[in-house]
Design a protein around this motif. Sequence first.
Motif, PDB file in Angstrom:
ATOM      1  N   CYS A  23      -3.344  -3.177  13.434  1.00  0.00           N
ATOM      2  CA  CYS A  23      -1.912  -2.991  13.190  1.00  0.00           C
ATOM      3  C   CYS A  23      -1.711  -2.655  11.718  1.00  0.00           C
ATOM      4  O   CYS A  23      -2.373  -3.204  10.848  1.00  0.00           O
ATOM      5  N   THR A  24      -0.792  -1.760  11.457  1.00  0.00           N
ATOM      6  CA  THR A  24      -0.517  -1.335  10.093  1.00  0.00           C
ATOM      7  C   THR A  24       0.821  -1.914   9.653  1.00  0.00           C
ATOM      8  O   THR A  24       1.806  -1.840  10.380  1.00  0.00           O
ATOM      9  N   PHE A  25       0.817  -2.507   8.454  1.00  0.00           N
ATOM     10  CA  PHE A  25       2.023  -3.097   7.879  1.00  0.00           C
ATOM     11  C   PHE A  25       2.268  -2.474   6.511  1.00  0.00           C
ATOM     12  O   PHE A  25       1.333  -2.212   5.768  1.00  0.00           O
ATOM     13  N   THR A  26       3.534  -2.271   6.215  1.00  0.00           N
ATOM     14  CA  THR A  26       3.897  -1.773   4.896  1.00  0.00           C
ATOM     15  C   THR A  26       4.689  -2.860   4.186  1.00  0.00           C
ATOM     16  O   THR A  26       5.659  -3.394   4.718  1.00  0.00           O
TER      17      THR A  26
ATOM     18  N   GLN B  24       3.023  -0.700  -0.119  1.00  0.00           N
ATOM     19  CA  GLN B  24       1.574  -0.858   0.100  1.00  0.00           C
ATOM     20  C   GLN B  24       1.346  -0.934   1.602  1.00  0.00           C
ATOM     21  O   GLN B  24       2.034  -1.659   2.299  1.00  0.00           O
ATOM     22  N   THR B  25       0.378  -0.228   2.091  1.00  0.00           N
ATOM     23  CA  THR B  25       0.071  -0.236   3.512  1.00  0.00           C
ATOM     24  C   THR B  25      -1.176  -1.089   3.748  1.00  0.00           C
ATOM     25  O   THR B  25      -2.205  -0.909   3.088  1.00  0.00           O
ATOM     26  N   PHE B  26      -1.043  -2.016   4.683  1.00  0.00           N
ATOM     27  CA  PHE B  26      -2.147  -2.911   5.037  1.00  0.00           C
ATOM     28  C   PHE B  26      -2.475  -2.726   6.515  1.00  0.00           C
ATOM     29  O   PHE B  26      -1.598  -2.497   7.330  1.00  0.00           O
ATOM     30  N   SER B  27      -3.733  -2.842   6.807  1.00  0.00           N
ATOM     31  CA  SER B  27      -4.183  -2.746   8.187  1.00  0.00           C
ATOM     32  C   SER B  27      -4.863  -4.063   8.556  1.00  0.00           C
ATOM     33  O   SER B  27      -5.667  -4.593   7.777  1.00  0.00           O
ATOM     34  N   PHE B  28      -4.522  -4.600   9.737  1.00  0.00           N
ATOM     35  CA  PHE B  28      -5.093  -5.879  10.157  1.00  0.00           C
ATOM     36  C   PHE B  28      -5.432  -5.831  11.639  1.00  0.00           C
ATOM     37  O   PHE B  28      -4.590  -5.483  12.458  1.00  0.00           O
TER      38      PHE B  28
END
Length: 185
Positions: A137-140, A144-148
């Motif tokens: 899942c990608t979060f902004t 900043q974009t984070f993938s978890f």
Amino acid sequence: MSSKINIWSIVSGHIMTLKDSASGKVSFLDYVTFYGIPFGIAVLFSIFEIKVTSDANSLLVNFGAIFTALLLSVLVLVYDQGEKLRVSKVEQTQKHNIDLKKRLLDQLYYNICYAIVVAVTLVFLCLVYTFLPDKSCTFTFYQQTFSFDFKLYLASPFILIVVLNLLLTILMVVKRMHTLLTIKI
């Protein structure tokens, strides 16, 4: 939480059995064995990006369900043995072995109940695992974009910890059942 589903007495009773039998003191080695090692292995699996496959998930559900049923029948056996010890008349020379069996039966009761709770938890975690997304899942957050990957870094480690803890607890139950059945009265 409703008192009808509050399992804290089972968990705390199981934890209280993780003591050195000779001294009665808390066994640090038992805590490391039952909780530290499964946690460490789960962390290693996450580091090496090993996650539960759908086939393994299905197998673990079956494992949890089968062991729940088996452990419930062993629990009935432990209860029956405890009742037989309560009503038996023994000589003073046999009292030590009877007291040892009673203490072992009490510990077994908590260990088996705990294993049942852990097996049910395993089935639940596997069910949750099936509903998690297969991809990260990608979060902004603040541009900043984070993938978890929930399956890799959250669900799989929890499932592995629970499986290893269950296996170790079952081994302890088998060892205690062996001891119980080999003590002569």
